[in-house]
Design an enzyme around this catalytic site. Structure first.
Site, mmCIF file in Angstrom:
data_model
loop_
_atom_site.group_PDB
_atom_site.id
_atom_site.type_symbol
_atom_site.label_atom_id
_atom_site.label_comp_id
_atom_site.label_asym_id
_atom_site.label_seq_id
_atom_site.Cartn_x
_atom_site.Cartn_y
_atom_site.Cartn_z
ATOM 1 C CG HIS A 126 -2.582 -5.260 3.684
ATOM 2 N ND1 HIS A 126 -1.704 -5.394 2.635
ATOM 3 C CD2 HIS A 126 -1.846 -5.363 4.823
ATOM 4 C CE1 HIS A 126 -0.485 -5.587 3.110
ATOM 5 N NE2 HIS A 126 -0.548 -5.576 4.428
ATOM 6 C CG HIS A 183 3.992 -1.138 2.390
ATOM 7 N ND1 HIS A 183 3.599 -1.752 1.214
ATOM 8 C CD2 HIS A 183 4.349 -2.151 3.222
ATOM 9 C CE1 HIS A 183 3.682 -3.064 1.343
ATOM 10 N NE2 HIS A 183 4.150 -3.338 2.550
#
Length: 322
Positions: free
Chosen positions: A44, A121
């Site tokens: 992930h 992110h």
């Protein structure tokens, strides 16, 4: 199945990769199983191991967080970084460890050049998209019977021109390795065609123009800080029935503001590692295959920190007759 037991290195060297060729080591009975019925380990937010400590806050984040990042960068950026890093291994080490689904969040950094594509992110990575795709391609050349699923998503700040540029990079770098969109193939079919890459792309316009691109994979994301709630969510999704094609069950925990405030010295790593045993116990109970409650890709954070990857691979043994 071979290649799943750790082997100590000699003379103080690092252990050799134990799952680098796990697909080719599968029982031949499994070579004719479509990929969406196999058990495949994934990471992930694959690229967060190289987040840039000097990066501005992502433009997709709230205006308040961006403002704090500008006014108090010495305080805000380290705090954001602690809760943004989800992986410790670089992409080559992840592939060596057996990861075959890579979660690639692509972004254009406005402060950079016109074609300045990075990953993101909360903050942006030091790694460039083109360099990373080349690294993956070179790894695949060294492992010609391994197959990867690359999930390109988010696309923060990408114009139509940049989308076309990115797709052109993908085609130039992977070439004949790309498996065109169609029925989900088996390993034997991919090997016969010399194809090693299924690339999902979460943009409908690009999908309609390029047969090399696959639709975005459904990702079961619990958005939970507690592992028990995460597992409860995944069990609920299983009870609703699996999607028809490739899909991902995410065992990644997610912080919220309340959790961060209660744990000021915490980080996503400190939040995740104590619960890996509980989460991998759930993983070991899963089964791949066509059944309504079966799993396919299982993606996690800090892959390589425990037996997660080997546990996901070993689930494929459940497809074999007793």
């Amino acid at each position: 199945m071979g290649g799943q037991l750790s082997a100590p290195g000699g003379g103080g060297s690092l252990p050799r990769p134990v799952n680098a060729d796990w697909m080719s080591a599968l029982c031949p009975r499994l070579w004719d199983v479509p990929l969406h019925h196999l058990s495949i380990p994934g990471s992930h937010d694959t690229m967060t191991y190289c987040l840039n400590k000097r990066s501005p806050i992502s433009h997709s984040q709230s205006w308040l967080l961006q403002l704090l990042g500008k006014l108090l960068p010495c305080v805000t950026r380290p705090m954001v970084l602690k809760w943004s890093v989800t992986q410790a291994l670089d992409v080559t080490k992840q592939l060596d460890a057996g990861v075959r689904y890579l979660d690639l969040r692509v972004a254009h950094v406005p402060e950079g050049s016109r074609r300045n594509l990075h990953f993101v992110h909360f903050v942006y990575t030091t790694a460039l998209v083109e360099d990373t795709l080349t690294e993956i391609s070179e790894w695949l050349e060294r492992h010609p019977r391994e197959v990867v699923i690359l999930a390109c998503r988010d696309f923060e700040g990408l114009t139509e021109e940049l989308h076309e540029y990115l797709v052109a990079c993908v085609r130039n770098i992977f070439g004949d390795m790309l498996c065109p969109r169609g029925e989900v193939p088996t390993l034997r079919q991919l090997w016969a065609r010399g194809q090693q890459v299924l690339l999902s792309y979460e943009d409908e316009r690009m999908l309609s123009r390029h047969r090399e691109l696959w639709p975005g994979l459904p990702y079961w994301w619990a958005d939970q800080a507690k592992p028990t709630e995460l597992v409860r969510y995944l069990e609920h999704m299983k009870s609703c029935g699996r999607p028809g094609g490739l899909f991902v069950a995410g065992i990644n925990l997610t912080e919220n503001l309340e959790y961060v405030l209660v744990h000021p010295a915490g980080s996503l790593r400190k939040m995740t590692l104590p619960h890996l045993a509980y989460l991998t116990a759930w993983v070991r109970e899963q089964s791949p295959g066509p059944g309504a409650r079966c799993t396919n890709v299982i993606a996690g954070d800090f892959v390589g920190a425990d037996s997660f990857i080997s546990d996901v691979i070993r689930l494929n043994e459940k497809l074999l007759p007793c």
